[in-house]
Every structure is written in structure tokens, then in C-alpha cells.
Design an enzyme around this catalytic site. Structure first.
Site, mmCIF file in Angstrom:
data_model
loop_
_atom_site.group_PDB
_atom_site.id
_atom_site.type_symbol
_atom_site.label_atom_id
_atom_site.label_comp_id
_atom_site.label_asym_id
_atom_site.label_seq_id
_atom_site.Cartn_x
_atom_site.Cartn_y
_atom_site.Cartn_z
ATOM 1 C CE LYS A 40 100.908 70.371 76.147
ATOM 2 N NZ LYS A 40 101.967 69.376 75.913
ATOM 3 C CG ASP A 41 94.734 70.523 75.808
ATOM 4 O OD1 ASP A 41 93.967 70.640 74.836
ATOM 5 O OD2 ASP A 41 94.650 69.591 76.624
ATOM 6 C CB ALA A 42 91.652 73.034 77.312
ATOM 7 C CB ILE A 190 93.289 58.382 89.815
ATOM 8 C CG1 ILE A 190 93.798 59.803 90.051
ATOM 9 C CG2 ILE A 190 92.647 58.294 88.429
ATOM 10 C CD1 ILE A 190 94.898 60.241 89.101
ATOM 11 C CB ALA A 355 93.607 71.445 91.877
ATOM 12 C CG HIS A 479 70.838 69.420 116.490
ATOM 13 N ND1 HIS A 479 71.544 68.230 116.453
ATOM 14 C CD2 HIS A 479 69.536 69.092 116.693
ATOM 15 C CE1 HIS A 479 70.710 67.234 116.648
ATOM 16 N NE2 HIS A 479 69.479 67.728 116.799
#
Length: 503
Positions: A40-42, A190, A355, A479
Site C-alpha cells: 500500500k505504501d512503498a 531506536i 528485519a 592480523h
């Protein structure tokens, strides 16, 4: 697909094109299933468009500026000028490249893309509403459905995101100017990530948290370097408080009011954010149990108290799909709901909201639909907090392993003993491994420090493959690298680390 009042069909319907949904759709296409993906969005969902990717882009950009401005010890003297518009343009370019790639990959794997909002009409049909005047709606029949509608930020009373000074994480990542001052409500991952971003942009930041420390759920030894670093950046903390209200100030800005968390709970505060406060001092020196109201005069307030699943828009009852009390769709180890032909993956299905977890579940759901013997296994699921320094964990903590009945042994290596860490100027933190004391099998690991998000992958692979301490310790690591710290931690657990004292 034909837009209008018609009914079409698909073998597999995927609702939501975030990391869980688009991965499920692509995997189903690879397995020669007829797939329709509704968004519906992206394309890319919250993660690619408004969360993981833009936030990490800004974390990287602000880190570059801050490191340049504070590198006098290396003989570098600089005063970087930050062009926020240019920074945002660069961030948006990264997002556009990735979301465009998702759309191309879906089409290349035979996935039909459909823009609109899907709601179940019955157990085998969704009604898809298309945005825009005159676009109408259509019905789509399916044999199998995968719900991947993700999550959204939690609002708290009196702080609606429609109010201009009140920001959610998405709005904060799209600001056109740097606020002079900011209150961040919530010291979870967050809140802490964005608090550091704005502090490095020059904003005066205060974090309000109703619990007694940052990053609930993580061990104190992991949180301590993050809290110390945040304090060095000038971030102030008020623990044991909950934001209760705000109002406009004469002359501009707002005043945020915070009350002691115990009092807010007694007055009917959010159940999801209540906690019993202690009067003791925490491991990072924070005193709790405040007893007076606080007020903060700032330009904006960012609410980052958590996220909730987006399941209430789907009319799941029409399909007979069950949710729990938190709104999560109930699933089994094969991502199936209580309706055998309907699956749920990602944030809408269960915690943790990661995710990469959603992507793994999406693959599993597609493979189960195709008849593959697939099942979900969270044993080696990593979790990362992109604070400064980063935190990364995988597998079990020492206490979790002991509660599960293991006799444990641990090993630890501090980055201050790492030659590569010294050459980067970032020596805070350590690598810690947990193993079974009898057979040496790795059970878990935790890292706090620079590049923890990258270092944890080796330990996740080791746990997935059933590797032992000896397996990792005898694997030659280049190393000088930070990854040598992983080897040294396992050697420490075995009692023969070279570059740190053995326990």
C-alpha cells in the site's frame, strides 16, 4: 491485473512488501509459484524506506563528521560543516537505490506487483482498495496467503504523531533542519540510536526513560560503554520518568512535562510502559525512584517507546485468523497461522522485530507452501543495536544457558588489547563467548564495540554449524583485524589466550 470491480486469482498472495514480504514473494517466485505481492505504501517497507536503512545512513554520516571533529589525538584538526539537506539527499539516494532494486528483483522473479490496501473478505479472498480518485477496488482469490504487514510506532497518551512538534522515528529521519534541542522518550534501541545521531549534529538531547537504565533486555556490561559514550556526547538522561504531556511555549518551542513513573502508573499510565522502580543505584551510576515533576523546554519531542504489529487493518476475523492479546498473529514453527493455508511472517507475527528475522521467516513460508521440508529455527538469530558503540548478540547469554541446564564456561577479550582497535582509536568494549563446559560447543556470544554488527556473523555461523571453542580458536584470523578478538575470546575460554590474561 485489471483494476476495477472484478475478481482475479493467484496461487500465492503476499500482503506487505517489507523485508519479510518481498523476500517471501521472491523466494516463492524462485520455486515456480504464481505470486502476487500487494503493497500500500512503498516497496521495501518500513525498514528500507523509513527505518533500518535511512537511520544507518544518518548514523554513518554523523559518525564521519563527529570523528573528523574529534580526531586531535591522531593529529587531525577539523571543524566539519554539516549540510543537513545534502546529508538527507544522500540518505534518500541510498533508499531509492535499494527500493528500486526490490521492485526490479520482484519482477525478474515473476512476481506480480499490485499497489493497494488488502483486507480479507473470507478465507480465500481479499479485497484490495487502490488509492487515488477513481481507482476503485478489486477482489483477489488466493490458494495461499502470506501476511507481512509489519509494525508501526507506538503512540503514548497526549503525544499524537499528528502534532507537528511530536515526532516518530520516521518523521525524525526526514527533518529539514537540525533541532536546537530535543527530548527523546524511550531509551530502547531506536531512542538511543537517534539520540546519538542528533547529539552528533549538535542538538541538545535529553532522554526520558521510565525504567532504571537504557536498552532494556541487555546485560549491564554491554550497556555500560554505550551509556558512557552517550554521556560524553552530552546526552542527558532522566530515568524513572514518563512523559505525561506537552504544550506550546510563548516565543516558540514546546515544554515537555515528565512525571515519576510510579506516579504516572498510579494515575493510569500505559500498562505497556509500567515498571517498579528501585531506589538503589544501578551499575552505570544512575539513581532511580524520582519524586518530583520535571519540565523541559525544547524544540521537538521524539517518541520512541516501541512498536506494535499492524494486524488490525486486515479484517483477519473474516479469514478466521487468530491474534494474541498484543495483536501478533499466532504462528507455528512453519509460519502457519491457525488456518493452514494462511501464513504470517515478520513483525506482525512475533517478537523480536528484526528485519533479518522476517526475511528468514518469509523464505520458510514460501518453501513450506512449495512443499519443502522447511521450519523456523531461532537458535542463531543475531540482534544488533547500532548505538555508539554497537551491541550485537547471538545465541544464549550465560544466564540463559545456565537456566537451560548447561554448565557453562566463558571467554572474553577486550578491544583495548586489540592492535587493530588501537589503530582505529576505538578501544571501548569487548567480545564475550559462552560455551558448554563439557564439550566446548558454542552456545552464545555478545559484543559491544566498533563493528560489533559485522563481527557477530562469524559467531552466528559457528553456533549454526555446532562449532566448538577449539574450532574457532584454531581458525587462523588475519592480523591486524578486529576479528582476531573473536579468536582471542575463544582462546581465553580455553585458558590460552595470548594477548590478554587468562581466567
Amino acid at each position: 491485473m485489471v483494476v476495477g470491480d472484478v475478481t482475479t486469482g493467484t496461487e500465492v498472495l503476499v500482503v506487505g512488501a517489507g523485508p519479510a514480504g518481498y523476500v517471501a514473494a521472491i523466494r516463492a517466485g524462485q520455486l515456480d509459484l504464481d505470486v502476487t505481492l500487494v503493497e500500500k505504501d512503498a516497496y521495501g517497507g518500513t525498514c528500507l524506506n523509513y527505518g533500518c536503512i535511512p537511520s544507518k545512513a544518518l548514523i554513518t554520516a554523523t559518525n564521519v563528521a563527529h570523528e573528523a571533529a574529534t580526531a586531535e589525538e591522531m593529529g587531525i584538526h577539523a571543524d566539519p560543516a554539516i549540510d543537513l539537506a545534502g546529508m538527507m539527499d544522500w540518505k534518500d539516494g541510498v533508499v531509492d537505490q535499494l527500493t528500486g532494486g526490490v521492485e526490479k528483483l520482484c519482477k525478474a522473479n515473476g512476481v506480480s506487483l499490485l499497489e493497494g490496501t488488502a483486507r480479507f473478505a473470507d478465507e480465500n479472498t481479499v479485497r484490495i482498495s487502490h488509492s487515488g480518485d477513481g481507482q476503485g477496488s478489486e477482489s483477489l482469490e488466493f490458494e495461499h496467503a502470506i501476511v507481512a504487514t509489519g509494525s508501526r510506532p507506538l503512540e503514548i497518551p497526549n503525544f499524537e504523531f499528528d502534532d507537528e512538534p511530536v515526532l516518530d522515528s520516521r518523521q525524525a529521519l526526514a527533518l529539514e533542519s537540525v533541532p536546537d534541542s530535543l527530548v527523546v522518550v524511550g531509551a530502547g534501541y531506536i531512542g538511543m540510536e537517534l539520540a546519538s545521531v542528533f547529539a552528533k549534529l549538535g542538538t541538545e538531547v535529553t532522554v526520558i526513560e521510565m525504567l532504571d537504565s537504557i536498552l532494556p533486555g541487555y546485560d549491564d556490561d554491554l550497556k555500560r560503554p554505550v551509556k558512557q559514550r552517550a554521556t560524553e556526547l552530552g546526552i542527558d538522561f532522566e530515568f524513572g520518568y514518563t512523559a505525561s504531556n506537552w504544550h506550546d511555549r510563548d516565543g516558540g518551542g514546546i515544554r515537555v512535562v515528565a512525571d515519576p513513573a510510579e506516579q504516572a502508573a498510579a494515575d493510569g499510565g500505559s500498562e505497556a510502559r509500567r515498571a517498579t522502580q528501585s531506589t538503589d543505584e544501578t551499575a552505570d551510576g544512575t539513581k532511580t525512584a524520582p519524586d518530583e515533576r520535571l519540565e523541559f523546554d525544547v524544540e521537538n519531542v521524539l517518541v520512541a517507546v516501541g512498536r506494535e504489529p499492524v494486524s488490525d487493518t486486515l479484517e483477519l476475523s473474516a479469514a478466521g485468523v487468530e491474534t494474541d492479546d498484543g495483536g501478533f498473529i499466532v504462528t507455528d514453527t512453519r509460519a502457519r497461522t491457525n488456518s493452514d493455508h494462511i501464513f504470517a511472517v515478520g513483525d506482525v507475527a512475533c517478537e523480536p522485530m528484526l528485519a533479518h528475522k522476517g526475511s528468514m521467516e518469509g523464505k520458510i513460508a514460501a518453501e513450506v507452501i512449495a512443499g519443502e521440508p522447511a521450519a523456523i529455527d531461532y537458535q542463531a538469530m543475531p540482534a544488533v543495536v547500532f548505538t555508539d558503540p554497537e551491541i550485537a548478540t547471538v545465541g544464549m547469554t550465560e544466564s540463559e544457558a545456565q537456566e537451560a541446564g548447561f554448565d557453562t564456561t566463558t571467554g572474553q577479550f577486550p578491544f583495548r588489547a586489540s592492535g587493530r582497535a588501537l589503530t582505529t582509536g576505538r578501544t571501548d568494549g569487548f567480545v564475550k563467548v559462552v560455551a558448554d563446559d563439557g564439550d566446548g560447543f558454542l552456545l552464545g556470544a555478545s559484543i559491544v564495540g566498533s563493528e560489533a554488527s559485522e563481527l557477530v556473523a562469524e559467531l552466528g555461523l559457528a553456533i549454526e554449524l555446532g562449532a566448538t571453542l577449539e574450532d574457532v580458536a584454531t581458525t587462523v584470523h588475519a592480523h591486524p583485524t578486529l576479528s582476531e578478538s573473536v579468536m582471542e575470546a575463544t582462546e581465553n575460554a580455553l585458558g590460552h589466550a595470548i594477548h590478554t590474561l587468562n581466567r
